[in-house]
Design a protein around this motif. Structure first.
Motif, mmCIF file in Angstrom:
data_model
loop_
_atom_site.group_PDB
_atom_site.id
_atom_site.type_symbol
_atom_site.label_atom_id
_atom_site.label_comp_id
_atom_site.label_asym_id
_atom_site.label_seq_id
_atom_site.Cartn_x
_atom_site.Cartn_y
_atom_site.Cartn_z
ATOM 1 N N ASP A 1 0.832 -1.212 0.000
ATOM 2 C CA ASP A 1 0.000 0.000 0.000
ATOM 3 C C ASP A 1 0.863 1.258 0.000
ATOM 4 O O ASP A 1 0.654 2.166 -0.816
ATOM 5 C CB ASP A 1 -0.923 -0.018 1.219
ATOM 6 C CG ASP A 1 -1.729 1.259 1.345
ATOM 7 O OD1 ASP A 1 -2.604 1.503 0.485
ATOM 8 O OD2 ASP A 1 -1.486 2.040 2.290
ATOM 9 N N VAL A 2 1.829 1.313 0.916
ATOM 10 C CA VAL A 2 2.682 2.506 1.004
ATOM 11 C C VAL A 2 3.490 2.687 -0.284
ATOM 12 O O VAL A 2 3.601 3.802 -0.824
ATOM 13 C CB VAL A 2 3.616 2.402 2.226
ATOM 14 C CG1 VAL A 2 4.636 3.545 2.225
ATOM 15 C CG2 VAL A 2 2.817 2.426 3.522
ATOM 16 N N GLY A 3 4.047 1.586 -0.808
ATOM 17 C CA GLY A 3 4.824 1.692 -2.039
ATOM 18 C C GLY A 3 3.992 2.131 -3.228
ATOM 19 O O GLY A 3 4.445 2.947 -4.051
ATOM 20 N N SER A 4 2.777 1.620 -3.332
ATOM 21 C CA SER A 4 1.913 2.009 -4.451
ATOM 22 C C SER A 4 1.526 3.484 -4.368
ATOM 23 O O SER A 4 1.412 4.158 -5.401
ATOM 24 C CB SER A 4 0.657 1.129 -4.467
ATOM 25 O OG SER A 4 -0.138 1.342 -3.307
ATOM 26 N N LYS A 5 1.343 3.993 -3.165
ATOM 27 C CA LYS A 5 0.999 5.413 -3.010
ATOM 28 C C LYS A 5 2.179 6.301 -3.396
ATOM 29 O O LYS A 5 1.994 7.364 -4.021
ATOM 30 C CB LYS A 5 0.559 5.692 -1.587
ATOM 31 C CG LYS A 5 -0.794 5.092 -1.236
ATOM 32 C CD LYS A 5 -1.104 5.261 0.230
ATOM 33 C CE LYS A 5 -2.471 4.687 0.572
ATOM 34 N NZ LYS A 5 -2.765 4.748 2.027
ATOM 35 N N ILE A 6 3.395 5.884 -3.029
ATOM 36 C CA ILE A 6 4.577 6.662 -3.405
ATOM 37 C C ILE A 6 4.719 6.713 -4.918
ATOM 38 O O ILE A 6 4.973 7.776 -5.513
ATOM 39 C CB ILE A 6 5.834 6.050 -2.754
ATOM 40 C CG1 ILE A 6 5.774 6.221 -1.236
ATOM 41 C CG2 ILE A 6 7.099 6.708 -3.315
ATOM 42 C CD1 ILE A 6 6.902 5.536 -0.493
ATOM 43 N N VAL B 1 -5.361 11.333 2.394
ATOM 44 C CA VAL B 1 -5.070 9.973 1.963
ATOM 45 C C VAL B 1 -4.948 9.933 0.439
ATOM 46 O O VAL B 1 -5.769 10.530 -0.278
ATOM 47 C CB VAL B 1 -6.169 9.004 2.438
ATOM 48 C CG1 VAL B 1 -5.933 7.597 1.884
ATOM 49 C CG2 VAL B 1 -6.221 8.972 3.961
ATOM 50 N N ILE B 2 -3.940 9.221 -0.053
ATOM 51 C CA ILE B 2 -3.714 9.098 -1.494
ATOM 52 C C ILE B 2 -4.600 7.988 -2.051
ATOM 53 O O ILE B 2 -4.486 6.824 -1.660
ATOM 54 C CB ILE B 2 -2.240 8.789 -1.806
ATOM 55 C CG1 ILE B 2 -1.338 9.905 -1.281
ATOM 56 C CG2 ILE B 2 -2.041 8.585 -3.297
ATOM 57 C CD1 ILE B 2 -1.618 11.261 -1.886
ATOM 58 N N ASP B 3 -5.489 8.333 -2.984
ATOM 59 C CA ASP B 3 -6.315 7.374 -3.713
ATOM 60 C C ASP B 3 -5.964 7.484 -5.197
ATOM 61 O O ASP B 3 -5.734 8.580 -5.708
ATOM 62 C CB ASP B 3 -7.805 7.662 -3.510
ATOM 63 C CG ASP B 3 -8.251 7.409 -2.073
ATOM 64 O OD1 ASP B 3 -7.658 6.514 -1.426
ATOM 65 O OD2 ASP B 3 -9.179 8.089 -1.606
ATOM 66 N N PHE B 4 -5.979 6.344 -5.902
ATOM 67 C CA PHE B 4 -5.562 6.397 -7.311
ATOM 68 C C PHE B 4 -6.206 5.313 -8.175
ATOM 69 O O PHE B 4 -5.949 5.263 -9.385
ATOM 70 C CB PHE B 4 -4.037 6.277 -7.421
ATOM 71 C CG PHE B 4 -3.482 5.010 -6.828
ATOM 72 C CD1 PHE B 4 -3.284 3.890 -7.603
ATOM 73 C CD2 PHE B 4 -3.157 4.956 -5.485
ATOM 74 C CE1 PHE B 4 -2.770 2.726 -7.061
ATOM 75 C CE2 PHE B 4 -2.641 3.795 -4.919
ATOM 76 C CZ PHE B 4 -2.461 2.669 -5.706
ATOM 77 N N LEU B 5 -7.026 4.458 -7.624
ATOM 78 C CA LEU B 5 -7.685 3.408 -8.404
ATOM 79 C C LEU B 5 -9.149 3.795 -8.616
ATOM 80 O O LEU B 5 -9.870 4.056 -7.649
ATOM 81 C CB LEU B 5 -7.592 2.065 -7.674
ATOM 82 C CG LEU B 5 -6.174 1.546 -7.429
ATOM 83 C CD1 LEU B 5 -6.201 0.305 -6.543
ATOM 84 C CD2 LEU B 5 -5.478 1.241 -8.753
#
Length: 208
Positions: free
Chosen positions: A42-47, A141-145
């Motif tokens: 999760d953390v890596g995908s947000k970065i 919060v980072i959302d991207f999907l």
């Protein structure tokens, strides 16, 4: 001789079973492994999302079914509670502490996976709230999907939903956190209105 051999076989069979402390330790390690792996993803995908998607147009992954679209969410799921970011952060901290406390009683592999997913999801979004702008407890919060007709989400949200399904399945199966199972069949038999007492045997006449 037979009794001695029977005792020896019983002792050998018992020795093959791991003691409860060893079994519980393995379940806790499974819980920790699930939580750490999913949290790292999760953390890596947000970065990566922030680095690759900032200032860019949407990127279709599977046509219009799955699209990468970067957004920063100050609220909870479905962008609700955007004015209560600090309260949501405190609730998330309490949830992390509660899950860690519950993990001490793990006695079921299903519960270990469910709680691991829950911890990873809550901690993943909590990390954003603590470390990202505009400040601690108020971070977005980072959302991207993005799916059609569905709020934008992230890996942590997926983990929380998967945890809810897993825990519900365990509850439906009657499996408690410590691994104990509900004996539903006995309760059903006790409540069976058609159950009758066995007929009494008639006394036999003495024979000469």
């Amino acid at each position: 001789m037979q009794a001695a051999r029977g005792t020896s076989l019983s002792d050998d069979a018992t020795s093959d079973q791991p003691p409860p402390s060893t079994s519980r330790r393995r379940l806790w390690l499974r819980f920790a492994a699930v939580a750490l792996v999913v949290y790292a993803v999760d953390v890596g995908s947000k970065i990566l999302a922030v680095e690759r998607l900032t200032g860019r147009e949407d990127i279709p992954v599977v046509g219009d079914l799955l699209v990468l679209h970067l957004t920063r969410n100050p609220g909870a799921a479905f962008s609700t509670g955007t004015q209560f970011t600090e309260v949501l952060s405190c609730i998330a901290i309490a949830a992390v502490v509660l899950v860690l406390w519950m993990s001490r009683r793990l006695g079921s592999a299903g519960w270990a996976v469910g709680l691991g997913l829950l911890l990873a999801g809550v901690a993943g979004n909590l990390t954003d709230r603590l470390l990202r702008e505009p400040g601690p407890l108020r971070g977005h919060v980072i959302d991207f999907l993005m799916l059609p007709n569905w709020p934008i989400f992230n890996i942590a949200d997926m983990a929380i939903n998967a945890a809810a399904v897993t825990i519900l399945v365990q509850a439906f199966r009657g499996v408690h956190l410590d691994g104990a199972r509900e004996d539903r069949s006995r309760d059903h038999d006790d409540d069976d209105p058609h159950e009758t007492d066995p007929p009494e045997s008639s006394p036999q006449e003495p024979t000469a």
